[in-house]
Design a protein around this motif. Structure first.
Motif, PDB file in Angstrom:
ATOM      1  N   SER A 115      53.368  65.980  48.473  1.00 19.64           N
ATOM      2  CA  SER A 115      53.754  64.767  49.197  1.00 19.64           C
ATOM      3  C   SER A 115      55.261  64.566  49.187  1.00 19.64           C
ATOM      4  O   SER A 115      55.781  63.804  49.991  1.00 19.64           O
ATOM      5  N   GLU A 139      56.865  63.225  46.693  1.00 16.16           N
ATOM      6  CA  GLU A 139      57.201  62.175  45.728  1.00 16.16           C
ATOM      7  C   GLU A 139      57.691  62.802  44.425  1.00 16.16           C
ATOM      8  O   GLU A 139      57.309  63.926  44.086  1.00 16.16           O
ATOM      9  N   SER A 140      58.537  62.062  43.712  1.00 17.39           N
ATOM     10  CA  SER A 140      58.966  62.576  42.418  1.00 17.39           C
ATOM     11  C   SER A 140      59.223  61.404  41.486  1.00 17.39           C
ATOM     12  O   SER A 140      59.392  60.265  41.922  1.00 17.39           O
ATOM     13  N   MET A 142      54.438  51.984  35.236  1.00 19.91           N
ATOM     14  CA  MET A 142      53.290  52.883  35.386  1.00 19.91           C
ATOM     15  C   MET A 142      52.751  53.404  34.067  1.00 19.91           C
ATOM     16  O   MET A 142      51.548  53.484  33.851  1.00 19.91           O
ATOM     17  N   LYS A 188      55.515  51.559  48.321  1.00 18.05           N
ATOM     18  CA  LYS A 188      54.271  51.898  47.610  1.00 18.05           C
ATOM     19  C   LYS A 188      54.533  52.407  46.198  1.00 18.05           C
ATOM     20  O   LYS A 188      53.768  53.214  45.669  1.00 18.05           O
ATOM     21  N   VAL A 189      55.651  51.960  45.604  1.00 17.04           N
ATOM     22  CA  VAL A 189      55.886  52.305  44.209  1.00 17.04           C
ATOM     23  C   VAL A 189      54.937  51.499  43.337  1.00 17.04           C
ATOM     24  O   VAL A 189      54.406  51.963  42.348  1.00 17.04           O
ATOM     25  N   ILE A 211      60.868  57.611  42.273  1.00 11.25           N
ATOM     26  CA  ILE A 211      60.229  56.354  41.893  1.00 11.25           C
ATOM     27  C   ILE A 211      61.218  55.499  41.093  1.00 11.25           C
ATOM     28  O   ILE A 211      61.390  54.305  41.352  1.00 11.25           O
TER      29      ILE A 211
END
Lengths: 446, 262, 337
Positions: free
Chosen positions: C20, C22-23, C274, C222-223, C27
């Motif tokens: 995707s 993302e990393s 998270m 969307k984090v 984030i």
């Protein structure tokens, strides 16, 4: 005959960039016969076939060269006429080695076909199944399960719905898409034969909504068919092509844990398999060739090639104008579930739907970073698992805990690894864990 | 005295006393009697719980010997001394044990061999093997991701330059590394043996030469100087450890130096 | 034999072969971007103090992280930006006049004790910034509850025009609660001050407006998902409504509860960390509700020592995260509904 949107959608899933435009517009082209075919004896799930020819023999195209060996197995036929040059070990796309019959085609066009069953509508179910078995037809979506067995469920598992899988949710690949556009009539006949064998009431053709031309082609081909037949338009989402997810999307039924589609009265067959069934029954032609998408940014001219089983990847690449730059990864299959190979000296088989060549810019590397518990994999998992927890259990060699939290339900679709911001090799962990569980189970049996 | 202190002392002391009595009673009436010989045999075992005997630790093995008639010579770390002690305790004839050691039958480190692909994945041999058949050019040799080294309970195995090596002086012959190796190239050999063919490749000479500078190329030179202690198994020279081989001639004649002292 | 150059070889790996994009770095960068409006607001209201504390905390966190990773012989540390985020969040939770050495001590505790001792990012059970703050609150109670003089009280009906206080609104309310006095009526003029951030408090927590701007960005990227903040805020709101219905004279109005203290900062930026919060949607809702209840209990129970409970609420719920994850597993496909 009607077209309906799928009434359900599985939870989870992802929306990768599909990159299908690279070759979705390229008509199927027949590969010039290669100088050498390396035909693996294991192009299916189950025991490898037993060779029937010797080095030096001359074979005709379509001739049986290796017989079915056991119940779960399939015969192998010569993809072209020529001389048997060797019987040797070859590396397969899945990274294993298996015996293969090497044929040097001599250019003869003579085919040795099975007797046709022209009047299949009145034919006996047993004869049709025998024909499909003798033609070596296997599931062409990837697993290669012998179709003969899939179409003979036990009497206590009646099948009411046949689903024709045209979802092709793997990015890049377009072989099924092209088949639906170019061989729609034949696919219809194959589907009707399958429906007749199973005595199923309903037939559904499942296609993702990103392929409107395939939907139209199927609608047209199935015009005037009797019975409960519909094209079910699936919302584009990976993995819609996965058997369990597709059955749910089409019928709302969930294949029970550890069960098979027949447990919920369904059989799913790939559109290319339907074509192979048609070819076997109506033309008597065994399954010796298939359409394979050769695509990616590291190949000059992405194409959909009709290639004999046993074609080396290097021949496929050559037929597409050669490499463009240096590929970083060569993948047998699609980018989500395909296998990387270490050389182009690997042969195709009945299940190879794609050859993907990607440059360094298109791939991402895995790292050994820690999980940050972001939960994205939990949201993405179409099986309702917690991949984060699973991968951490397996990393700690705590296989018992992993098994308890449903490791064996993982279908290795790769959604978790796709979304993981820490770039953890999630599927690799799952595979390792599953192998350890299987080893433990077989040790316990002894 | 402050009544609170007194009260607390009495309560806590009382609970303690009651629990002690309860435990003593439970120990007397609820304990399961165990054959006293199990304890005695356990005392003779080394107590490192390596599991090499096939039992879940030394206590389990002791129970196996005393109650289920298991052989008394299964303890590799204990060796002959341990087997003799157990046999004399049980009053049976001692079974001879040969001291063994695990050995990695490959000497192709990263200087000598090539890699055929660039592996990107879990640092574990079975996982690497399952990915396109492993990244080592040779499909028989040591992958070097150290699964054996991690499973070894006494840290006798180290991986250096892409090759695992067993330190004979540390190996207790528990055998844990043997099934752990996905390429099955760790074998037990007599600890006394000094000359070994450190190659597992069954490929023909030219195929071996393509991927490894120190693999067995099936030239058969060694078989001629080993008095029958080295034989060919297809295209691979294999030491027959049942025959004595102390001469170092095979080491000298091997053109690829895959016969080594270890 | 000379090995082939690795760049000539094909890469082999397990599937999938696409990602995707993302990393972890991205984030963390998004969180920093989302904290920027609140940082600007802090600089506006607290001037150089905000700048000083943020700089000190970030620098101390980065240095501690670097030293810890080096000492442990582990690769990669400060480039993932997580220590920077911890530094900023810790600074935002400190009162403006706090001595620099205390801020450094808190930062070192956050990174060394609350994070790296457990193995670094991903392994820490508690939010490092909040653990650091809890450590400072207990160790330096006086300094951590000393606020600058402010005129926010002037707008409260009944207070004189020259009323000046060195308490936070919640501290003021708690004192009133303890001494049994009726609370002065909080009026709407004050509400807008609170919303913008013109009140006493930690440097990053006062401006609800700036924090909500950042939160909107995090939701857009969307984090974070809405689950924890919504559950948290709605629980606080519901609790406050019940209290104010029960005894209007002694209860802070519900809206003031939402806007005062560290609630907005906590709900959007720390209860959504998270690593230390549940992974399932249902688990997130339970986590948020738990935070809400504990926050309100600490704020409103008369005998409690602390006027504000956001930090402790989140830390306590952090401890429950593994349990919540266990209890709220998703239904495995093909098992009974």
């Amino acid at each position: 005959m009607q077209t309906t949107p799928s009434p359900f959608t599985f939870s989870g899933g992802i929306h990768p960039s599909y990159n299908k435009e690279l070759c979705s517009g390229a008509p199927i082209r027949e590969l010039p016969m290669p100088a050498r075919l390396v035909v693996p004896l294991s192009q299916h799930l189950g025991a490898p076939a037993k060779p029937l020819v010797n080095v030096g023999d001359t074979v005709k195209a379509g001739q049986l060269i290796a017989e079915q060996n056991g119940f779960i197995s399939a015969p192998v036929h010569a993809p072209a006429g020529g001389k048997v040059a060797a019987i040797e070990e070859t590396l397969t796309a899945a990274g294993r080695t298996c015996a293969a019959i090497v044929i040097e085609p001599d250019g003869s066009q003579e085919w040795e076909l099975l007797p046709r069953i022209a009047d299949w509508r009145t034919a006996d179910k047993k004869d049709l199944l025998a024909q499909i078995g003798a033609a070596g037809v296997v599931g062409m979506g990837g697993a290669g399960f012998p179709t003969r067995i899939k179409l003979s469920p036990p009497a206590d598992k009646p099948i009411d719905t046949v689903i024709l899988n045209g979802a092709e949710c793997e990015p890049y690949l377009t072989s099924d898409h092209r088949m639906m556009l170019e061989f729609a009539r034949e696919i219809r006949v194959g589907a009707e034969i399958i429906r007749q064998i199973l005595g199923a009431k309903s037939l559904r053709i499942a296609i993702e909504d990103n392929k409107p031309d395939a939907i139209a082609a199927m609608e047209q081909a199935f015009q005037g068919i009797d019975g409960d037949v519909a094209v079910t338009v699936l919302r584009t989402s990976y993995p819609q092509g996965s058997e369990k997810q597709q059955i749910y999307s089409v019928t709302g039924r969930e294949v029970p844990r550890g069960g098979l589609p027949m447990d919920v009265g369904c059989v799913v067959e790939n559109v290319s398999t339907a074509y192979a069934v048609y070819d076997a029954v109506a033309n008597g032609r065994p399954l010796v060739r298939r359409v394979i998408s050769v695509t990616g940014d590291a190949v000059q001219q992405p194409s959909n090639l009709l290639a004999p089983a046993g074609t080396l990847y290097s021949d496929l690449v050559a037929a597409c104008g050669g490499l463009r730059g240096k590929p970083a990864k060569v993948i047998s299959g699609g980018p989500m579930m395909g296998f990387t190979v270490s050389t182009l000296n690997v042969p195709t088989g009945k299940t190879a739907s794609g050859l993907l060549l990607l440059s360094a810019g298109k791939i991402s590397s895995y790292t050994s970073q820690a999980c940050i518990s972001c939960g994205r994999c939990v949201d993405a998992c179409p099986m309702g698992l917690n991949p984060s927890e699973l991968s951490q259990c397996i990393e700690a060699d705590d296989i018992e805990s992993a098994e308890q939290i449903a490791l064996m339900d993982c279908v290795e679709c790769g959604c978790c690894a796709y979304v993981c911001p820490a770039h953890r090799p999630m599927v690799h962990h799952m595979r390792r864990g599953k192998a350890l569980v299987m080893a433990k189970r077989s040790a316990a049996k002894k | 005295m402050d009544p609170i202190i007194l009260q607390s002392t009495l309560w806590i002391g009382g609970i303690g006393l009651f629990s002690a009595v309860a435990l003593a009673v439970a120990d007397k009436y609820l304990s399961i009697p165990e054959d006293p010989r199990v304890g005695s045999v356990l005392a003779l075992l080394p107590g490192i719980n390596c599991g090499g005997c096939g039992y879940a630790g030394c206590a389990d093995y002791a129970r196996g010997i005393v109650l289920h008639g298991a052989e008394g010579n299964l303890c590799a770390p204990g060796g002959a001394a341990c087997a003799h002690a157990i046999a004399s305790f049980l009053g049976v004839a001692p079974v001879e044990v040969e001291k063994r050691t695990a050995l990695v039958l490959c000497c192709g480190d990263d200087t000598e061999t090539i890699r055929r692909s660039a592996y990107n994945g879990i640092n574990e041999c079975a996982a690497a093997q399952a990915t396109a058949g492993g990244d080592k050019g040779c499909t028989y040799g040591c992958l070097g991701y150290g699964t054996c080294a991690r499973i070894c309970p006494v840290s006798a195995i180290t991986v250096a330059n892409g090759l695992a090596r067993v330190d004979k002086s540390l190996c207790i012959a528990c055998g844990k590394c043997i099934p752990a190796c996905p390429r099955k190239i760790i074998k037990f050999v007599p600890a006394a043996a000094t000359v070994h063919v450190l190659c597992c490749s069954k490929d023909k000479g030219p195929a071996v030469k393509k991927v490894c500078g120190t693999g067995c190329i099936a030239c058969r030179m060694c078989t001629k100087v080993a008095d029958g202690a080295i034989n060919m198994d297809g295209f691979l020279a294999v030491v027959d450890y049942s025959k004595p081989l102390t001469s170092e001639k095979p080491i000298e004649v091997c053109p690829t130096h895959c016969i080594r002292k270890a | 034999m000379k090995p082939e150059s690795p760049s000539d070889l094909y890469i082999v790996s397990s599937s999938p072969h696409t990602h995707s994009g993302e990393s972890v770095e991205r984030i963390m960068l998004d969180v920093l971007i989302a904290l920027a409006p609140a940082f600007l607001a802090a600089c506006w209201f607290f001037r150089l103090e905000a700048l000083r504390l943020t700089f000190v905390c970030v620098a101390a966190c980065l240095l501690t992280e670097w030293l810890c990773r080096k000492a442990m012989g582990r690769a990669r540390a400060i480039s993932d930006l997580s220590a920077t985020v911890t530094g900023v969040l810790l600074a935002f939770n400190l009162p403006p006049a706090l001595p620099t050495w205390m801020a450094v001590a808190g930062s070192v505790f956050s990174i060394a004790i609350a994070k790296q001792v457990f193995g670094g990012l991903g392994y820490n059970p508690f939010n490092p910034a909040l653990a650091g703050r809890a450590f400072m609150l207990i160790s330096f109670t006086g300094a951590m509850t000393t606020w600058s003089q402010s005129t926010w009280l002037q707008k409260i009906a009944g207070a004189g025009a020259d009323a000046v206080t060195t308490a936070t609104p919640l501290g003021f309310a708690k004192e009133a609660l303890k001494s049994g006095q009726a609370l002065p009526v909080f009026n709407t003029g004050l509400l807008s001050d609170f919303f913008i951030g013109n009140m006493n408090g930690c440097i990053g927590e006062t401006s609800a407006l700036a924090l909500l701007l950042g939160a909107a960005y995090l939701l857009y990227r969307k984090v974070i998902t809405w689950h924890i903040p919504a559950a948290y805020l709605l629980t606080v709101l519901a609790y406050a409504v019940i209290l104010s219905l029960a005894s209007p004279a002694t209860a802070i109005p519900p809206l003031f509860h939402l806007l005062s203290g560290g609630l907005i900062l906590g709900a959007f930026f720390m209860a959504t960390d998270m690593v230390t919060t549940p992974v399932t949607r249902r688990g997130m809702l339970i986590f948020g509700i738990g935070c809400g209840i504990i926050t309100m209990v600490i704020r409103t129970v008369k005998t409690g020592a602390y006027p504000e409970g956001v930090s402790f609420a989140i830390l306590i719920m952090n401890a429950f995260t593994p349990l919540i994850n266990r209890a709220t597993r998703n239904r495995v496909f093909g098992t009974k509904k």
